[in-house]
Structures are given as structure tokens and as C-alpha cells.
Scaffold this motif. Sequence first.
Motif, short mmCIF file in Angstrom:
data_model
loop_
_atom_site.label_atom_id
_atom_site.label_comp_id
_atom_site.label_asym_id
_atom_site.label_seq_id
_atom_site.Cartn_x
_atom_site.Cartn_y
_atom_site.Cartn_z
N GLN A 1 0.70 -1.09 -0.43
CA GLN A 1 0.04 0.27 -0.19
C GLN A 1 1.25 1.29 -0.04
O GLN A 1 0.87 2.27 -0.09
CB GLN A 1 -0.59 -0.28 1.09
N GLY A 2 2.06 1.20 0.27
CA GLY A 2 2.80 2.26 0.13
C GLY A 2 3.10 2.68 1.55
O GLY A 2 2.70 2.37 2.71
N GLU A 3 4.21 3.47 1.90
CA GLU A 3 4.43 3.13 3.26
C GLU A 3 3.68 5.37 3.29
O GLU A 3 3.32 5.99 3.14
CB GLU A 3 5.83 4.26 3.52
N ARG A 4 3.19 4.83 4.69
CA ARG A 4 2.14 6.12 5.67
C ARG A 4 3.41 6.24 6.69
O ARG A 4 3.75 6.24 7.42
CB ARG A 4 1.20 5.45 6.27
N ILE A 5 3.24 7.97 6.57
CA ILE A 5 4.03 8.92 7.60
C ILE A 5 2.76 9.44 8.43
O ILE A 5 1.86 10.09 7.93
CB ILE A 5 4.52 9.73 6.81
N LYS A 6 2.76 9.33 9.59
CA LYS A 6 2.33 9.84 10.67
C LYS A 6 2.59 10.95 10.89
O LYS A 6 3.53 11.20 11.99
CB LYS A 6 1.67 8.63 12.05
N ARG A 7 1.52 12.11 10.75
CA ARG A 7 1.87 13.85 11.52
C ARG A 7 0.94 13.62 12.38
O ARG A 7 -0.25 14.22 12.48
CB ARG A 7 1.77 14.39 10.06
N SER B 1 2.69 17.25 21.64
CA SER B 1 1.93 17.26 22.26
C SER B 1 0.98 16.08 21.91
O SER B 1 0.28 14.90 23.38
CB SER B 1 0.22 18.63 22.73
N GLN B 2 0.22 15.51 20.44
CA GLN B 2 -0.04 14.28 20.62
C GLN B 2 0.68 13.04 20.91
O GLN B 2 0.20 12.21 21.39
CB GLN B 2 -0.94 14.93 19.57
N GLN B 3 1.39 13.39 20.39
CA GLN B 3 2.94 11.98 20.62
C GLN B 3 2.32 12.02 22.07
O GLN B 3 3.40 10.36 22.39
CB GLN B 3 3.66 12.95 19.74
#
Length: 241
Positions: free
Chosen positions: A20-26, A30-32
Amino acid sequence: MNFKPAHLLEAFNGSEGHEQGERIKRISVSQQIQESLRSRIISLELHPGLGLSRGEIAKHYGVSQTPVRDAMMKLEEEGLLTIYPQSKTEVSKIDVDQARETQFLRLSLELEITRKLALEKASGSTATARKILSLQEKALSDGLLDAFAALDKQFHLSLFQSAGVANLHALVESRSGHIDRLRNLNLPDPGKASNILKYHRLILDSIEQGDARACDEAVRAHLSGTLEKVEQIVARNPEYF
């Protein structure tokens, strides 16, 4: 339970991701921090009743106190932290009533999801769940309960995805802090993990056979297990409640 189940989860995520291709989580800082603290609370590394210092947490993550404050406020909304203004912040005790409420929501959704999948008998609807089940079996045989628990979430998420309602899984997760901590206290009990695998197999078999009634029975039995043991769990860990 501090093991990080990297090799098993990477094996699963890698097998799914290359096609599916690599997905980058942005996500924001604060969420991290929120996700990290939430994971540490759910795993009981940060146990119920523990006092937390905003300054110490900021130092731990190498950030200012602003994103830590924002993360803590979100966790308070989830019921995982109790913030006493100008005083202290504590990891919330486990709320059994809230755990029951969340379980009611999850049961209602998963009964409909598995019924839908069984009636449709869609080709490949259980393929991802089958892969995850194999990894769960491997995790249990290796004695890796953290990996097992993380894969358990992936198993149920895959069913939501197959039914086309993945966003509802996020809704359940946002309310699952108390029931998840109960499950983590229950998971090491003799036979618990094996029982989870048994019901996962039954659910997938029933979907593939198009047997909606058998799905219903398996889901009900599977999701009732921890709350049936809640009195023993509380008796063993009274300081957490």
C-alpha cells in the motif's frame, strides 16, 4: 509488562505496508506525548494513584511544559488522569462502572460487525485477522504478553476495517482506558490468553462459514470474560480501584 513487541508488530505492519505504500504519521508533539502517556497508563507502568509531575514529564520527553499540559488535559477528558488545579495530577483509579459502559458499546458494535461479515461472506474479509491471529499464537508461545495484547487490538481493528467502520474503532478506543487496564490485570491469569485465541478462531471460523448465530455466541463469550472476573481482579489489586 514493559516488553516492546517490535519484531512481531513490524512483521505484521511490514507485510501490510509494502503493498500500500509507506504512510507517515504526522501528529503534534502534545499528541505524541498523549499517546505515549496513555500507553504507559494502560500497560500499568504508570499505575493507578501514581502522582505525576508536569515538569518531570517534560524533562523525560525533552519538551517544554506546554505540550505536556495539553496532553494531560486530553487524558483527563478520557478519564485516565485526575488533575487537581494548583495542587497535583494523579493517574486515575480504575472505574469499573465506566469499564462496563465501554464494554456495552464495544459488544454492540462487534456483534453487528461480525454479523455483517458473516452474512456477506466477503472474500478475503478475514485474511488480515488470520495473519494477526498467527502472530498472536507466536507471541503467546514466546511468552510475550505485551506483544499479544498489542496484536489483540490489531485483530479487532481489522474486523472494523473489513466492515468499513474503522472510525468507530477509534471511538471505542477513546473510551477504553479503564477496561483495557482491567484486561491487562487479567491477561496473565492462567488460561486467559489461550481462551482469547480460542474465541478469535471461533469468530473467524463463523464468519468464513457464514454462520451469524455462531458469530454472535463467540463474540458474546469472548467479550464477557474480563468483567466476569472483575471481583477477583479487584480483590487482588484493591489499591488500583
